[in-house]
Write a protein that holds these residues in place. Structure first.
Motif, mmCIF file in Angstrom:
data_model
loop_
_atom_site.group_PDB
_atom_site.id
_atom_site.type_symbol
_atom_site.label_atom_id
_atom_site.label_comp_id
_atom_site.label_asym_id
_atom_site.label_seq_id
_atom_site.Cartn_x
_atom_site.Cartn_y
_atom_site.Cartn_z
ATOM 1 N N PRO A 502 68.948 -9.756 57.416
ATOM 2 C CA PRO A 502 67.573 -10.181 57.661
ATOM 3 C C PRO A 502 67.488 -11.034 58.921
ATOM 4 O O PRO A 502 68.546 -11.473 59.436
ATOM 5 C CB PRO A 502 67.235 -10.959 56.393
ATOM 6 N N PRO A 503 66.285 -11.256 59.411
ATOM 7 C CA PRO A 503 64.997 -10.882 58.800
ATOM 8 C C PRO A 503 64.652 -9.426 59.062
ATOM 9 O O PRO A 503 65.062 -8.840 60.052
ATOM 10 C CB PRO A 503 64.039 -11.839 59.486
ATOM 11 N N TRP A 504 63.815 -8.849 58.137
ATOM 12 C CA TRP A 504 63.360 -7.459 58.259
ATOM 13 C C TRP A 504 61.878 -7.473 58.616
ATOM 14 O O TRP A 504 61.101 -8.269 58.067
ATOM 15 C CB TRP A 504 63.569 -6.715 56.944
ATOM 16 N N THR A 505 61.515 -6.585 59.508
ATOM 17 C CA THR A 505 60.133 -6.544 59.989
ATOM 18 C C THR A 505 59.545 -5.153 59.744
ATOM 19 O O THR A 505 60.147 -4.136 60.146
ATOM 20 C CB THR A 505 60.041 -6.875 61.482
ATOM 21 N N ILE A 506 58.370 -5.092 59.101
ATOM 22 C CA ILE A 506 57.645 -3.841 58.838
ATOM 23 C C ILE A 506 56.342 -3.893 59.621
ATOM 24 O O ILE A 506 55.577 -4.861 59.488
ATOM 25 C CB ILE A 506 57.352 -3.649 57.349
ATOM 26 N N SER A 507 56.074 -2.826 60.448
ATOM 27 C CA SER A 507 54.852 -2.769 61.257
ATOM 28 C C SER A 507 54.061 -1.512 60.898
ATOM 29 O O SER A 507 54.637 -0.416 60.795
ATOM 30 C CB SER A 507 55.181 -2.760 62.757
ATOM 31 N N VAL A 508 52.752 -1.689 60.705
ATOM 32 C CA VAL A 508 51.838 -0.563 60.485
ATOM 33 C C VAL A 508 50.828 -0.588 61.628
ATOM 34 O O VAL A 508 50.062 -1.565 61.759
ATOM 35 C CB VAL A 508 51.124 -0.649 59.129
ATOM 36 N N SER A 509 50.824 0.445 62.477
ATOM 37 C CA SER A 509 49.959 0.484 63.648
ATOM 38 C C SER A 509 49.265 1.851 63.734
ATOM 39 O O SER A 509 49.558 2.767 62.948
ATOM 40 C CB SER A 509 50.766 0.218 64.919
ATOM 41 N N SER A 510 48.373 1.969 64.696
ATOM 42 C CA SER A 510 47.631 3.226 64.876
ATOM 43 C C SER A 510 47.703 3.687 66.323
ATOM 44 O O SER A 510 47.886 2.873 67.239
ATOM 45 C CB SER A 510 46.175 3.049 64.445
ATOM 46 N N VAL A 511 47.515 5.022 66.494
ATOM 47 C CA VAL A 511 47.439 5.648 67.821
ATOM 48 C C VAL A 511 46.252 6.600 67.813
ATOM 49 O O VAL A 511 46.131 7.448 66.906
ATOM 50 C CB VAL A 511 48.728 6.402 68.181
ATOM 51 N N ALA A 513 44.364 9.388 70.280
ATOM 52 C CA ALA A 513 44.385 10.178 71.521
ATOM 53 C C ALA A 513 43.095 10.998 71.593
ATOM 54 O O ALA A 513 42.185 10.843 70.756
ATOM 55 C CB ALA A 513 45.613 11.076 71.562
ATOM 56 N N GLU A 514 43.037 11.885 72.596
ATOM 57 C CA GLU A 514 41.809 12.658 72.810
ATOM 58 C C GLU A 514 41.512 13.604 71.655
ATOM 59 O O GLU A 514 40.360 13.804 71.279
ATOM 60 C CB GLU A 514 41.936 13.446 74.119
ATOM 61 N N ASN A 515 42.563 14.183 71.082
ATOM 62 C CA ASN A 515 42.326 15.181 70.036
ATOM 63 C C ASN A 515 43.078 14.896 68.740
ATOM 64 O O ASN A 515 43.195 15.768 67.893
ATOM 65 C CB ASN A 515 42.716 16.571 70.547
ATOM 66 N N TYR A 516 43.574 13.697 68.545
ATOM 67 C CA TYR A 516 44.251 13.378 67.287
ATOM 68 C C TYR A 516 44.307 11.867 67.106
ATOM 69 O O TYR A 516 44.077 11.089 68.031
ATOM 70 C CB TYR A 516 45.656 13.975 67.239
ATOM 71 N N TRP A 517 44.615 11.472 65.876
ATOM 72 C CA TRP A 517 44.928 10.069 65.557
ATOM 73 C C TRP A 517 46.079 10.066 64.568
ATOM 74 O O TRP A 517 46.304 11.031 63.828
ATOM 75 C CB TRP A 517 43.709 9.335 64.995
ATOM 76 N N LYS A 518 46.806 8.944 64.519
ATOM 77 C CA LYS A 518 47.913 8.829 63.575
ATOM 78 C C LYS A 518 48.200 7.356 63.267
ATOM 79 O O LYS A 518 47.920 6.465 64.071
ATOM 80 C CB LYS A 518 49.169 9.524 64.096
ATOM 81 N N ILE A 519 48.767 7.159 62.054
ATOM 82 C CA ILE A 519 49.218 5.848 61.585
ATOM 83 C C ILE A 519 50.738 5.850 61.605
ATOM 84 O O ILE A 519 51.368 6.775 61.072
ATOM 85 C CB ILE A 519 48.705 5.555 60.163
ATOM 86 N N THR A 520 51.326 4.813 62.185
ATOM 87 C CA THR A 520 52.775 4.748 62.356
ATOM 88 C C THR A 520 53.332 3.565 61.577
ATOM 89 O O THR A 520 52.819 2.434 61.674
ATOM 90 C CB THR A 520 53.148 4.609 63.834
ATOM 91 N N VAL A 521 54.385 3.817 60.785
ATOM 92 C CA VAL A 521 55.106 2.773 60.039
ATOM 93 C C VAL A 521 56.483 2.615 60.666
ATOM 94 O O VAL A 521 57.244 3.585 60.732
ATOM 95 C CB VAL A 521 55.221 3.126 58.547
ATOM 96 N N THR A 522 56.797 1.409 61.116
ATOM 97 C CA THR A 522 58.053 1.152 61.824
ATOM 98 C C THR A 522 58.800 0.017 61.146
ATOM 99 O O THR A 522 58.188 -0.958 60.673
ATOM 100 C CB THR A 522 57.788 0.781 63.288
ATOM 101 N N ASP A 523 60.126 0.128 61.064
ATOM 102 C CA ASP A 523 60.964 -0.976 60.570
ATOM 103 C C ASP A 523 61.972 -1.348 61.643
ATOM 104 O O ASP A 523 62.091 -0.674 62.665
ATOM 105 C CB ASP A 523 61.654 -0.585 59.251
#
Length: 603
Positions: A502-511, A513-523
């Protein structure tokens, strides 16, 4: 082998059948008519030959009759003295001339009558009337007449100036010789009866003048094969025409031969005279005989061409009338989709063939049944999906509850009542979110709020060892998603991202673009191993090959579970990515493509 279209096959079949019938009829017509025409023409040629023979034989018979009448006339014998001396007086010449003319008749069966004695004198009556010395031109025929012993001798046509008033004009003549006997039946001279060739061959000459170039060629030969008609041609031409005599057979009335003059095919009709011994040949070229057939054939070909053109049009229309409905049905099938089944009524399309109408009705019946089946299947799938989602919503990792309760007990023992109250409130909201069966879909804002509460509980457990951050663009918060779509990804990130110090970090973000969207989960853990990536890829490929609702898992939802539920929800148009960042940490992204009529405003 190159395949042809149904229309081209039907067109070729229809046209081929029509062409076969037309050409078979044309061939039959040509063979039948040409055969009948040849028979008719040869029969006409035989009739012509017979008429020519009759007329010529009649003319020769007239000459022979005059000579016989003179030979058997008592008056001729009484006028002449017993010595039969033709060197007679003028009065005796006048009497003999009158006698010959009276015996010749009013029709003048003979143009010239000559009476020869054996002393070298001749008594002439007719075109020329006189008594004179005999020249040597008659010697051969006089000798033949004496040797014939009373039978007639017919000469070939000969050219003479003897009977012309002017030496400039000659005449073609034929003579009949017969021996002259006295009252004791003893030969004392020779009788010659002569007639102009234009009179003897009058019918042939008239036929040739009347028909000109269309007339058949007429040839007359004597019994020795010498050409006697046409009589006014050169010796070289006559010798060539004599080949016709050898090319024909007296036993056949007609024959086919090759012309000795032109080497072309000809037909010849032959008839032999038993009276004169003459052979009559009427010759006509094959092309002239078949000229009407060729003209009719041209007309027939024009008619066949017209019928072929009509056959092309009819064949095209027939083939098109059959293929056009099939193509129409094909286009309906091509643009048919599951959500448009049964909407287009194909039975309203006009068809002219019973079988095609039955095909349309069968397709319409199939489409309606398929629509009903798809509606029932969709309803069943929706019910199954709803049931599974309900089951998934009620499914939660029991260790999460155990660990959360343990954390609450520790906080209670330490007297941290505020944290215990907040922890219990979050657990209550989490349980209410999971167990709410009223809807299987929520907004992304609700899903992220659930994720926020879940991470708070995990933060209470791990304290300073766990950090998290949620940063999603507000324009995406209204997007509809299935329940428990992001939380399993966060759960996996904590599970596998904590395999390090540790420490452990969890990130939830968004992207966006012109023709799409997405949610990204990163550790910030060690990331996906190569083996783990291969296993996930295999599981996703297997899920694509066996589409349907995911199998439930007791210990967590799983990556494949999230993938399949999101794919079903979006009808296949999704974004699902997994792997490692440039720093080697794990990352999973889930999203969808933006349709043309959908717009997201980024804040």
């Amino acid at each position: 082998m190159k395949q042809r279209s149904l229309q081209s096959k039907l067109f070729i079949a229809y046209l081929g059948m029509a062409s076969l019938i037309l050409f078979a009829f044309a061939a039959f017509f040509y063979l039948f008519v040409s055969g009948r025409l040849k028979e008719s023409q040869i029969s006409a040629m035989n009739t012509l030959n017979s008429s020519f023979k009759t007329q010529v034989d009649s003319a020769i018979l007239d000459l022979d009759t005059v000579s016989v009448n003179i030979n058997y006339s008592n008056m001729s014998k009484s006028i002449l003295d017993q010595k039969f001396d033709l060197n007679i007086s003028d009065s005796m010449l006048s009497d003999m001339s009158d006698l010959f003319i009276s015996l010749s008749g009013t029709e003048l069966k003979a143009d010239q009558v000559n009476l020869y004695d054996f002393s070298g004198y001749v008594l002439q009556a007719g075109l020329s009337t006189m008594v004179k010395k005999t020249d040597d031109s008659r010697t051969e025929w006089l000798q033949k007449a004496r040797e014939a012993d009373g039978r007639k001798v017919i000469t070939n046509p000969y050219l003479t100036y003897e009977y012309s008033k002017s030496a400039k004009y000659s005449q073609w003549m034929i003579s009949v010789y017969r021996s002259f006997t006295n009252q004791y039946r003893r030969s004392v001279g020779v009788i010659e009866t002569a007639k102009q060739c234009k009179s003897i061959f009058k019918s042939i000459i008239s036929y040739e003048k009347k028909n000109h170039d269309d007339a058949a060629s007429v040839y007359v030969f004597n019994q020795d094969g010498d050409l006697i008609y046409p009589y006014d041609i050169s010796d070289s031409e006559s010798s060539k025409l004599q080949d016709y005599y050898t090319l024909t057979d007296s036993s056949q009335t007609s024959s086919r031969l090759t012309s000795p003059l032109t080497d072309k095919d000809e037909y010849a009709a032959r008839i032999d005279s038993g009276y004169t011994g003459f052979t009559y040949l009427t010759v006509q070229s094959k092309s002239a005989i078949l000229a009407p057939v060729y003209q009719m054939l041209q007309i027939l070909l024009a008619v066949v061409a017209a019928f072929l053109l009509a056959s092309v049009i009819v064949s095209y229309r027939l083939s098109r009338s059959v293929v056009k409905p099939v193509k129409h049905l094909k286009h309906i099938i091509q643009r048919m989709e599951l959500d448009t089944l049964g909407q287009e009524k194909v039975t309203s399309y006009p068809v002219s063939v019973n079988e095609l109408e039955e095909l349309y009705q069968a397709f319409q019946f199939m489409s309606d049944n398929l629509k009903d089946s798809m509606v029932k299947l969709t309803q069943a799938k929706e019910q199954e999906m709803h049931a599974r989602n309900m089951a998934l919503q009620t499914q939660i990792n029991p260790h999460f509850y155990y660990n959360s309760l343990s954390s609450i007990m520790v906080l209670a023992e330490n007297g941290d009542n505020d944290t215990v109250a907040k922890m219990c409130r979050n657990l209550s909201l989490i349980m209410r979110y999971i167990t709410d069966t009223g809807s299987t879909t929520v907004s992304l804002a609700d899903e992220l709020d659930y994720v926020q509460k879940y991470l708070y509980c995990m933060k209470v457990r791990y304290q300073s060892s766990l950090n998290y951050n949620i940063d999603v663009d507000e324009s995406l918060l209204s997007e509809e998603v299935p329940k428990l779509l992001i939380q399993p990804l966060v759960e996996n990130a904590i599970k596998y991202g904590s395999n390090c110090a540790p420490p452990w970090t969890i990130s939830v973000s968004s992207v966006i673009a012109e023709n799409y969207w997405k949610i990204t989960v990163t550790d910030n853990g060690p990331g996906f191993s190569e083996e783990a990536c291969q296993k996930i890829a295999q599981n996703l490929a297997k899920a694509d090959q066996n589409p349907g609702l995911p199998e439930l898992k007791i210990n967590g939802l799983g990556t494949v579970n999230v993938y399949l539920r999101w794919k079903i929800f979006c009808n296949g148009k999704i974004i699902f990515e997994y792997g490692n960042t440039e720093d080697g940490h794990g990352i999973v992204s889930i999203g969808r493509y933006i349709s043309e009529d959908q717009e997201i405003t980024q804040h």
